[in-house]
Enzyme design. Structure first.
Site, PDB file in Angstrom:
ATOM      1  N   LYS A  14       0.825  -1.217   0.000  1.00 20.95           N
ATOM      2  CA  LYS A  14       0.000   0.000   0.000  1.00 20.95           C
ATOM      3  C   LYS A  14       0.860   1.269   0.000  1.00 20.95           C
ATOM      4  CE  LYS A  14      -2.171  -1.073   3.863  1.00 20.95           C
ATOM      5  NZ  LYS A  14      -1.776  -2.423   4.276  1.00 20.95           N
ATOM      6  N   ARG A  89      -9.974   0.395   8.331  1.00 22.05           N
ATOM      7  CA  ARG A  89      -9.547  -0.956   8.655  1.00 22.05           C
ATOM      8  C   ARG A  89     -10.634  -1.745   9.357  1.00 22.05           C
ATOM      9  NH1 ARG A  89      -3.619   0.011   8.686  1.00 22.05           N
ATOM     10  NH2 ARG A  89      -2.648  -2.006   8.991  1.00 22.05           N
ATOM     11  N   ARG A 128      11.347  -6.490   5.512  1.00 14.78           N
ATOM     12  CA  ARG A 128      11.218  -5.074   5.870  1.00 14.78           C
ATOM     13  C   ARG A 128      11.667  -4.848   7.320  1.00 14.78           C
ATOM     14  NH1 ARG A 128       5.437  -2.183   5.250  1.00 14.78           N
ATOM     15  NH2 ARG A 128       5.008  -3.155   7.237  1.00 14.78           N
ATOM     16  N   ARG A 134      11.616  -1.762  11.785  1.00 12.87           N
ATOM     17  CA  ARG A 134      10.254  -1.488  12.263  1.00 12.87           C
ATOM     18  C   ARG A 134       9.854  -2.545  13.280  1.00 12.87           C
ATOM     19  NH1 ARG A 134       4.979  -0.269   8.465  1.00 12.87           N
ATOM     20  NH2 ARG A 134       3.750  -1.485   9.920  1.00 12.87           N
ATOM     21  N   ARG A 145      -0.978  -9.586  13.355  1.00 17.36           N
ATOM     22  CA  ARG A 145      -1.552  -8.571  12.452  1.00 17.36           C
ATOM     23  C   ARG A 145      -2.345  -9.234  11.328  1.00 17.36           C
ATOM     24  NH1 ARG A 145       3.871  -6.003  11.162  1.00 17.36           N
ATOM     25  NH2 ARG A 145       2.837  -4.732   9.593  1.00 17.36           N
TER      26      ARG A 145
HETATM   27  P1  ADP Z   1       0.617  -2.433   7.862  1.00 15.75           P
HETATM   28  O1  ADP Z   1      -0.567  -2.212   6.973  1.00 15.75           O
HETATM   29  O2  ADP Z   1       1.877  -2.743   7.127  1.00 15.75           O
HETATM   30  O3  ADP Z   1       0.364  -3.387   8.987  1.00 15.75           O
HETATM   31  P2  ADP Z   1       0.451   0.328   8.920  1.00 15.75           P
HETATM   32  O4  ADP Z   1       1.685   1.162   8.916  1.00 15.75           O
HETATM   33  O5  ADP Z   1      -0.666   0.731   8.028  1.00 15.75           O
HETATM   34  O6  ADP Z   1       0.980  -1.123   8.626  1.00 15.75           O
HETATM   35  O7  ADP Z   1      -0.122   0.232  10.424  1.00 15.75           O
HETATM   36  C1  ADP Z   1       0.666  -0.179  11.506  1.00 15.75           C
HETATM   37  C2  ADP Z   1      -0.191  -0.336  12.765  1.00 15.75           C
HETATM   38  O8  ADP Z   1      -0.803   0.925  13.104  1.00 15.75           O
HETATM   39  C3  ADP Z   1      -1.365  -1.312  12.671  1.00 15.75           C
HETATM   40  O9  ADP Z   1      -0.955  -2.641  12.913  1.00 15.75           O
HETATM   41  C4  ADP Z   1      -2.303  -0.759  13.756  1.00 15.75           C
HETATM   42  O10 ADP Z   1      -1.878  -1.132  15.049  1.00 15.75           O
HETATM   43  C5  ADP Z   1      -2.122   0.736  13.654  1.00 15.75           C
HETATM   44  N1  ADP Z   1      -3.116   1.324  12.715  1.00 15.75           N
HETATM   45  C6  ADP Z   1      -2.838   1.876  11.494  1.00 15.75           C
HETATM   46  N2  ADP Z   1      -3.975   2.261  10.878  1.00 15.75           N
HETATM   47  C7  ADP Z   1      -4.996   1.950  11.711  1.00 15.75           C
HETATM   48  C8  ADP Z   1      -6.409   2.066  11.649  1.00 15.75           C
HETATM   49  N3  ADP Z   1      -7.031   2.594  10.591  1.00 15.75           N
HETATM   50  N4  ADP Z   1      -7.164   1.619  12.707  1.00 15.75           N
HETATM   51  C9  ADP Z   1      -6.577   1.100  13.782  1.00 15.75           C
HETATM   52  N5  ADP Z   1      -5.252   0.936  13.919  1.00 15.75           N
HETATM   53  C10 ADP Z   1      -4.444   1.350  12.895  1.00 15.75           C
END
Ligand code: ADP
Length: 190
Positions: A14, A89, A128, A134, A145
């Site tokens: 993404k 999400r 990554r 990270r 996740r």
């Molecule tokens: P990825 O999609 O690679 O897991 P992101 O950088 O989008 O990583 O998100 C990392 C973390 O941030 C998620 O695992 C969650 O804990 C939190 N997070 C991000 N976006 C949201 C969201 N829309 N709602 C709730 N938690 C979120």
């Protein structure tokens, strides 16, 4: 106004594809993950709360992330559009986004579902983690996740199909091919 939701499991690409779309269409980018990581880095109260959820591979509470999204959106002036990366999400977040955009006389233009097989997601995220450091890109947290993705986030696929906004994108292959497929989907709704 072009309002694009870029959707997919962790590691689906993404962020990478968002950068390319931003460069091509000149729209703003909201990555909720990036916003939260910046808060953590700056040691804010929000950052401390966010860290406790992220380290567990859990989502932040809807009300909190919806507030963050709304204030980020309000910061964009004279925008040509927005790419939403990592939001929504959950179904509650998708409903909140719909309402938020409607209040501004707008709507989601298209939801792009970057579809990548699970083994590939795992490989990409572990790599990554090694390269970027990270903290949530370790095997144990990645597994959590992915479980959260399947139970709380994947139901959005049917939700956006029902809205008539869903576009499937094959997320495995050359970066350029994936970008070209994404652009085709965007151009067909413009
Ligand atoms: P990825 O999609 O690679 O897991 P992101 O950088 O989008 O990583 O998100 C990392 C973390 O941030 C998620 O695992 C969650 O804990 C939190 N997070 C991000 N976006 C949201 C969201 N829309 N709602 C709730 N938690 C979120």
């Amino acid at each position: 106004m072009l309002n694009i939701v870029i959707f997919g499991a962790p590691g689906s690409g993404k962020g990478t594809q968002s950068e390319r779309i931003v460069a091509k269409y000149g729209i703003n980018h909201i990555s909720t993950g990036d916003v939260l990581r910046a808060e953590i880095k700056n040691g804010t109260e929000l950052g401390k709360t966010a860290k406790s959820y992220i380290d567990q591979g859990q989502l932040l509470p809807d009300a909190l992330i919806i507030d963050i999204l709304a204030s980020t959106l309000d910061g964009f002036k004279e925008s040509k559009g927005v790419i939403f990366d990592g939001f929504p999400r959950t179904i509650a977040q998708a409903e909140a986004l719909k309402k938020m955009l409607a209040e501004r006389g707008q709507q989601v233009s298209v939801m792009l579902d970057l579809d990548v097989p699970e083994e590939e997601l795992m490989t990409r995220l572990i790599k990554r983690g090694q390269e970027s450091g990270r903290a949530d890109d370790n095997e144990e947290t990645i597994k959590k996740r992915l479980v959260v993705y399947h139970s709380q986030t994947a139901p959005l696929i049917d939700w956006y199909k029902a809205e008539g906004l869903y576009a499937h994108i094959q997320g495995l292959g050359e970066l350029e091919t994936i970008t070209a497929d994404i652009c085709k989907a965007i151009d067909s709704v413009q």
